[in-house]
Design a protein around this motif. Structure first.
Motif, PDB file in Angstrom:
ATOM      1  N   LYS A 131      91.614  80.115  21.015  1.00  0.00           N
ATOM      2  CA  LYS A 131      90.998  79.047  20.236  1.00  0.00           C
ATOM      3  C   LYS A 131      89.660  79.549  19.703  1.00  0.00           C
ATOM      4  N   ASP A 132      89.161  78.890  18.691  1.00  0.00           N
ATOM      5  CA  ASP A 132      87.949  79.354  18.016  1.00  0.00           C
ATOM      6  C   ASP A 132      86.754  79.480  18.952  1.00  0.00           C
ATOM      7  N   ASP A 133      86.698  78.634  19.969  1.00  0.00           N
ATOM      8  CA  ASP A 133      85.541  78.641  20.868  1.00  0.00           C
ATOM      9  C   ASP A 133      85.761  79.498  22.115  1.00  0.00           C
ATOM     10  N   VAL A 134      86.866  80.251  22.169  1.00  0.00           N
ATOM     11  CA  VAL A 134      87.163  81.101  23.322  1.00  0.00           C
ATOM     12  C   VAL A 134      86.929  82.553  22.930  1.00  0.00           C
ATOM     13  N   THR A 135      86.034  83.223  23.656  1.00  0.00           N
ATOM     14  CA  THR A 135      85.718  84.612  23.345  1.00  0.00           C
ATOM     15  C   THR A 135      86.774  85.542  23.931  1.00  0.00           C
ATOM     16  N   GLU A 159      86.265  85.781  27.668  1.00  0.00           N
ATOM     17  CA  GLU A 159      86.787  84.642  28.418  1.00  0.00           C
ATOM     18  C   GLU A 159      88.313  84.660  28.492  1.00  0.00           C
ATOM     19  N   PHE A 160      88.933  85.218  27.486  1.00  0.00           N
ATOM     20  CA  PHE A 160      90.398  85.236  27.408  1.00  0.00           C
ATOM     21  C   PHE A 160      91.003  86.384  28.207  1.00  0.00           C
ATOM     22  N   TYR A 161      90.160  87.316  28.669  1.00  0.00           N
ATOM     23  CA  TYR A 161      90.668  88.533  29.308  1.00  0.00           C
ATOM     24  C   TYR A 161      91.421  88.258  30.599  1.00  0.00           C
ATOM     25  N   GLU A 162      91.175  87.139  31.252  1.00  0.00           N
ATOM     26  CA  GLU A 162      91.897  86.835  32.490  1.00  0.00           C
ATOM     27  C   GLU A 162      93.402  86.721  32.254  1.00  0.00           C
ATOM     28  N   ARG A 163      93.803  86.572  30.987  1.00  0.00           N
ATOM     29  CA  ARG A 163      95.225  86.476  30.655  1.00  0.00           C
ATOM     30  C   ARG A 163      95.819  87.821  30.221  1.00  0.00           C
ATOM     31  N   THR A 174      94.416  89.482  20.408  1.00  0.00           N
ATOM     32  CA  THR A 174      94.487  88.095  20.887  1.00  0.00           C
ATOM     33  C   THR A 174      93.851  87.084  19.948  1.00  0.00           C
ATOM     34  N   LYS A 175      93.434  87.506  18.783  1.00  0.00           N
ATOM     35  CA  LYS A 175      92.680  86.596  17.913  1.00  0.00           C
ATOM     36  C   LYS A 175      93.486  85.363  17.496  1.00  0.00           C
TER      37      LYS A 175
END
Length: 237
Positions: free
Chosen positions: A44-48, A51-55, A39-40
């Motif tokens: 976005k640069d400020d999203v870990t 935090e992105f795992y919900e998607r 997912t890199k």
């Protein structure tokens, strides 16, 4: 060409997916690394990665199917009906049950599978999750070696594109502009993870999934310039 299709030969479907685990921290260290790497470019640069795992539910490698709703037209005594049913719960059993339905009733050359954005999402997602669970693919999902005209899939998004490969139209937008009752009157796709893991309300998700399946059938009817289904014609079995 659409008018030549016998609607009783079409299996309409929609799937609902969620992250395979309720929390990012339930992943193994290796899967955390692979998720971050996968997912890199989307983050976005400020999203870990956490935090992105919900998607994660939109990727078959990190998500799972919790519901497959199907629908089909029936005609008895010149009276049209559209019957829906759903497979839900544990992923492997629901995939096996869905496969049995396809192989028993929709496996002939004249039979078609139809979904909105099915070619990009629903069909490959189902196939990938079957392979992950060691389930052999039904012929309708086994595309290896098939020529394009041998693939018996209908995609209402693809039909709406009319050859414009840049164009994406959501199911919600398409039903609205075509005057079809919205299937998004309760929840939408972004809320499925929360309803499943936090509210633990699978029945609500099943209702939502079946409404999407009906909406796909309604879109095909509109594209054929035919009368939409009424509430009385839709039967849940």
């Amino acid at each position: 060409m659409l008018h030549k299709i016998n609607l009783e030969h079409v299996l309409f479907l929609d799937i609902e997916t969620v992250p395979e685990y309720s929390d990012y921290n339930d992943l193994s260290d290796e899967m955390k690394y692979l998720w971050a790497d996968k997912t890199k470019y989307q983050r976005k640069d400020d999203v870990t990665a956490d935090e992105f795992y919900e998607r994660a539910g939109i990727w078959a490698e990190f998500g799972k199917i919790i519901c497959i709703s199907v629908g089909y037209f029936a005609n008895k005594d010149n009276k049209r009906s559209f019957r829906t049913t759903s497979f839900y719960g544990e992923e492997k059993p629901l995939l096996i049950d869905f496969k049995k339905l396809v192989e028993t009733h929709f496996s002939q050359q004249q039979h078609l599978l139809c979904a909105h954005n099915g070619k990009e999402f629903d069909f490959p997602f189902i196939a990938r999750r079957m392979i992950i669970h060691g389930i052999s693919l039904p012929s309708k999902l086994d595309l290896f070696g098939k020529k394009p005209w041998e693939v018996t899939h209908l995609d209402t998004l693809d039909l709406w594109k009319f050859g414009d490969y840049k164009h994406y139209t959501s199911l919600k937008l398409l039903t609205h502009i075509l005057g079809i009752p919205s299937p998004k009157d309760d929840i939408d796709g972004s809320q499925v993870r929360q309803v499943y893991y936090e509210a633990q309300d699978i029945d609500r998700i099943v209702i939502y999934c079946e409404k999407d399946t009906v909406a796909v059938a309604q879109i095909l009817l509109r594209l054929r310039q035919e009368e939409l289904l009424t509430e009385n014609e839709v039967i849940s079995v």
